[in-house]
Design an enzyme around this catalytic site. Structure first.
Site, PDB file in Angstrom:
ATOM      1  CE  LYS A 108      -4.732   0.978  -0.002  1.00 32.45           C
ATOM      2  NZ  LYS A 108      -5.617  -0.239  -0.475  1.00 32.45           N
TER       3      LYS A 108
HETATM    4  P1  NAD Z   1     -12.598   8.355  -3.226  1.00 28.31           P
HETATM    5  O1  NAD Z   1     -11.667   8.981  -3.254  1.00 28.31           O
HETATM    6  O2  NAD Z   1     -13.322   7.947  -4.567  1.00 28.31           O
HETATM    7  O3  NAD Z   1     -13.755   8.486  -2.522  1.00 28.31           O
HETATM    8  C1  NAD Z   1     -14.270   8.697  -1.416  1.00 28.31           C
HETATM    9  C2  NAD Z   1     -15.882   8.773  -0.001  1.00 28.31           C
HETATM   10  O4  NAD Z   1     -15.220   9.218   0.967  1.00 28.31           O
HETATM   11  C3  NAD Z   1     -15.784  10.663  -0.671  1.00 28.31           C
HETATM   12  O5  NAD Z   1     -17.213   9.864  -1.393  1.00 28.31           O
HETATM   13  C4  NAD Z   1     -15.572  11.117   0.371  1.00 28.31           C
HETATM   14  O6  NAD Z   1     -16.995  12.317   0.505  1.00 28.31           O
HETATM   15  C5  NAD Z   1     -16.278  10.014   1.100  1.00 28.31           C
HETATM   16  N1  NAD Z   1     -15.203  10.607   2.636  1.00 28.31           N
HETATM   17  C6  NAD Z   1     -14.036  10.942   2.778  1.00 28.31           C
HETATM   18  N2  NAD Z   1     -14.633  11.150   4.719  1.00 28.31           N
HETATM   19  C7  NAD Z   1     -15.674  10.844   4.895  1.00 28.31           C
HETATM   20  C8  NAD Z   1     -16.308  11.100   6.153  1.00 28.31           C
HETATM   21  N3  NAD Z   1     -15.424  11.521   7.094  1.00 28.31           N
HETATM   22  N4  NAD Z   1     -17.343  10.444   6.239  1.00 28.31           N
HETATM   23  C9  NAD Z   1     -18.205  10.179   5.346  1.00 28.31           C
HETATM   24  N5  NAD Z   1     -17.592   9.690   3.863  1.00 28.31           N
HETATM   25  C10 NAD Z   1     -16.259  10.000   3.989  1.00 28.31           C
HETATM   26  O7  NAD Z   1     -12.423   6.848  -2.361  1.00 28.31           O
HETATM   27  P2  NAD Z   1     -12.453   5.580  -3.317  1.00 28.31           P
HETATM   28  O8  NAD Z   1     -11.778   4.601  -4.014  1.00 28.31           O
HETATM   29  O9  NAD Z   1     -14.298   5.316  -3.368  1.00 28.31           O
HETATM   30  O10 NAD Z   1     -12.365   4.257  -1.511  1.00 28.31           O
HETATM   31  C11 NAD Z   1     -13.489   4.142  -0.612  1.00 28.31           C
HETATM   32  C12 NAD Z   1     -12.998   3.113   0.286  1.00 28.31           C
HETATM   33  O11 NAD Z   1     -12.809   2.057  -0.576  1.00 28.31           O
HETATM   34  C13 NAD Z   1     -11.801   3.247   0.746  1.00 28.31           C
HETATM   35  O12 NAD Z   1     -11.376   2.584   2.170  1.00 28.31           O
HETATM   36  C14 NAD Z   1     -10.445   2.510   0.046  1.00 28.31           C
HETATM   37  O13 NAD Z   1      -9.542   1.799   0.612  1.00 28.31           O
HETATM   38  C15 NAD Z   1     -12.035   1.252  -0.063  1.00 28.31           C
HETATM   39  N6  NAD Z   1     -11.541   0.593  -1.591  1.00 28.31           N
HETATM   40  C16 NAD Z   1     -11.140   1.461  -3.047  1.00 28.31           C
HETATM   41  C17 NAD Z   1     -11.247   0.284  -3.766  1.00 28.31           C
HETATM   42  C18 NAD Z   1     -10.883   1.144  -4.915  1.00 28.31           C
HETATM   43  O14 NAD Z   1     -11.718   0.179  -5.892  1.00 28.31           O
HETATM   44  N7  NAD Z   1     -10.804   2.485  -5.741  1.00 28.31           N
HETATM   45  C19 NAD Z   1     -10.737  -0.668  -3.666  1.00 28.31           C
HETATM   46  C20 NAD Z   1     -10.949  -1.359  -2.199  1.00 28.31           C
HETATM   47  C21 NAD Z   1     -11.229  -1.023  -1.694  1.00 28.31           C
END
Ligand code: NAD
Length: 440
Positions: A108
């Site tokens: 990571k």
């Molecule tokens: P992103 O940056 O596209 O979206 C994050 C979202 O979380 C946004 O809508 C933001 O407004 C919201 N957010 C941020 N802080 C917040 C808070 N304090 N309270 C509520 N909402 C809040 O990120 P993403 O890629 O969608 O990732 C989201 C989660 O999924 C993360 O935990 C990430 O590790 C996990 N994840 C993502 C992927 C991927 O392919 N992108 C894969 C596996 C896991």
């Protein structure tokens, strides 16, 4: 939060030790090896900002384990990024890749920065400099980054380009996944994590553990986070007939008991940058939203959202962890006692790394698979993963397997799904460590 630990390293330690109580044969030294990261890389680098001032940023890339193959894991841009968080997320990637049976290890990375205060030009400079600082660490066969919170296809394109400039004359496409389609990205990668959530939920519901819910159609769903993952998950569940009654971003939550119109929500978010204020919806806080009456709760934002302080108030029947580490260990126990099932992150969001693997395979062969090929492979992988964990869980339920407290020798209760998934993953990595002769 009732004094429970929120230290990400301690949390992964607690989860590992719990799983290890159900594994009889791991030598003590091997346990220590499996818990430790292989390599920690930290860099500080200066960037000239648009106003002419210079700011130093700190970036991390931590490889936890490479027993099954190159390190694999996202790059996160967030002010809270720190060594402990990156290390715990790298560990999670090791277990996730092992569980879904893809030939990657766990890694990571991240840069501590606030993307909301940075221009595209500044983000490009940060990404290029971070990539060149990590040039000796990352590589198509050593460590392969991908998107995570506040990084996207554009970020991956910059990483690819910087690596290509520093290492010309090779097929460098497999250096990074989650790229734009034109640069060797895979169809379906952008949607893979949210789509994977849908597949695992569908398969889990078909097991009929939750008597009143047999399928996604007709369920009432609450989703925290409206980014890469939350937005796709909302659309995927809606297409299957679910009603999305609440959605949130960092500005707060919007709610409509009749179900939100997702096209209108997306247009509003794209125009205003926030969800709150969307006409025809009630506003509430993220905290209030988590406690709403619903069938399925999908945390898809940040860690430690369901904790000792609010777990007893959760009313969902099923929690599908799209985010990494959204539930603390104390909350896990409370939810278990309440009979609320949790489909853990290492199953629920594994669709992202699975299609990242497909992208890497396509890049090696200079191929581009169509969307149906990608999605049918993804569906099978996610279904298989649920089946493996469910079958192993049943062996504990019927008493074919048991856990023992390693200090007292006393028998312990049947494990939850997170623990069963971890048992399976840890055993696989441990066995491969021994078979490869890494362990002396
Ligand atoms: P992103 O940056 O596209 O979206 C994050 C979202 O979380 C946004 O809508 C933001 O407004 C919201 N957010 C941020 N802080 C917040 C808070 N304090 N309270 C509520 N909402 C809040 O990120 P993403 O890629 O969608 O990732 C989201 C989660 O999924 C993360 O935990 C990430 O590790 C996990 N994840 C993502 C992927 C991927 O392919 N992108 C894969 C596996 C896991």
């Amino acid at each position: 939060m009732n004094n429970e630990t929120l230290d990400p390293i301690l949390i992964s330690e607690i989860q590992f030790d719990k799983a290890n109580s159900y594994i009889s044969h791991l030598q003590r030294g091997l346990v220590e090896f499996l818990k430790q990261p292989k390599r920690i890389n930290i860099v500080n680098f200066p960037i000239e900002l648009d106003d002419g001032s210079v700011k130093t940023f700190r970036g991390y890339r931590i490889i936890h384990n490479r027993v099954f193959g190159p390190g694999k894991g996202g790059i996160r841009y967030h002010p809270d990024v720190n060594e402990a968080e990156v290390e715990s997320l790298a560990k999670l990637m090791t277990w996730k890749c092992a569980l879904v049976n893809i030939p990657f290890g766990g890694a990571k990375g991240g840069v501590s920065c606030n993307t909301k205060e940075l221009s595209t030009n500044e983000l490009r400079k940060i990404t290029r400099r971070f990539t060149s600082e990590m040039f000796d660490v990352i590589g198509p066969y050593t460590d392969i980054p991908a998107p995570d919170m506040y990084t996207n296809e554009q970020t991956m394109a910059w990483i690819y380009d910087t690596y290509e400039v520093l290492n010309p004359g090779e097929n460098n496409r497999p250096i990074v996944t989650g790229k734009p389609i034109d640069l060797g990205g895979s169809y379906g990668r952008r949607d893979a994590t949210g789509q994977g959530c849908l597949f695992v939920t569908e398969r889990f519901l078909s097991k009929r553990l939750i008597k009143e819910i047999a399928e996604i159609a007709g369920t009432r769903v609450v989703i925290q986070g409206f980014g890469n993952v939350g937005r796709v998950a909302a659309n995927a569940f809606c297409r299957q007939g679910a009603k999305i009654i609440a959605l949130s971003d960092s500005s707060g939550c919007i709610y409509n008991d009749e179900g939100l119109n997702l096209d209108a929500v997306a247009s509003f978010k794209d125009e205003h940058g926030v969800l709150v204020g969307m006409p025809g919806t009630l506003t509430m806080t993220n905290e209030e939203m988590l406690e709403l009456e619903c069938d399925i709760l999908i945390p898809a934002a940040i860690s430690n959202q369901i904790h000792a302080g609010n777990a007893k108030n959760i009313k969902a029947k099923l929690i599908v962890e799209a985010a990494n580490n959204p539930t603390t260990p104390v909350a896990d126990s409370i939810l278990n006692e309440k009979g609320i099932y949790v489909l853990p992150d290492i199953i629920s969001n594994a669709g992202g790394v699975t299609v990242s693997y497909y992208e890497w395979v396509q890049n090696q062969a200079n191929e581009q698979w169509d969307i149906d090929t990608v999605n049918s492979k993804l569906k099978k992988k996610m279904y298989d993963c649920v089946d493996v964990v469910f079958k192993r869980w049943q062996s504990f339920v019927v008493g074919e397997e048991r856990g023992v407290d390693k200090k007292t020798g006393e028998q312990i209760e049947c494990p939850d799904f997170r623990t069963v998934a971890l048992i399976t993953a840890i055993e696989r990595v441990a066995n491969a460590t021994l078979t490869r002769g890494i362990w002396p």
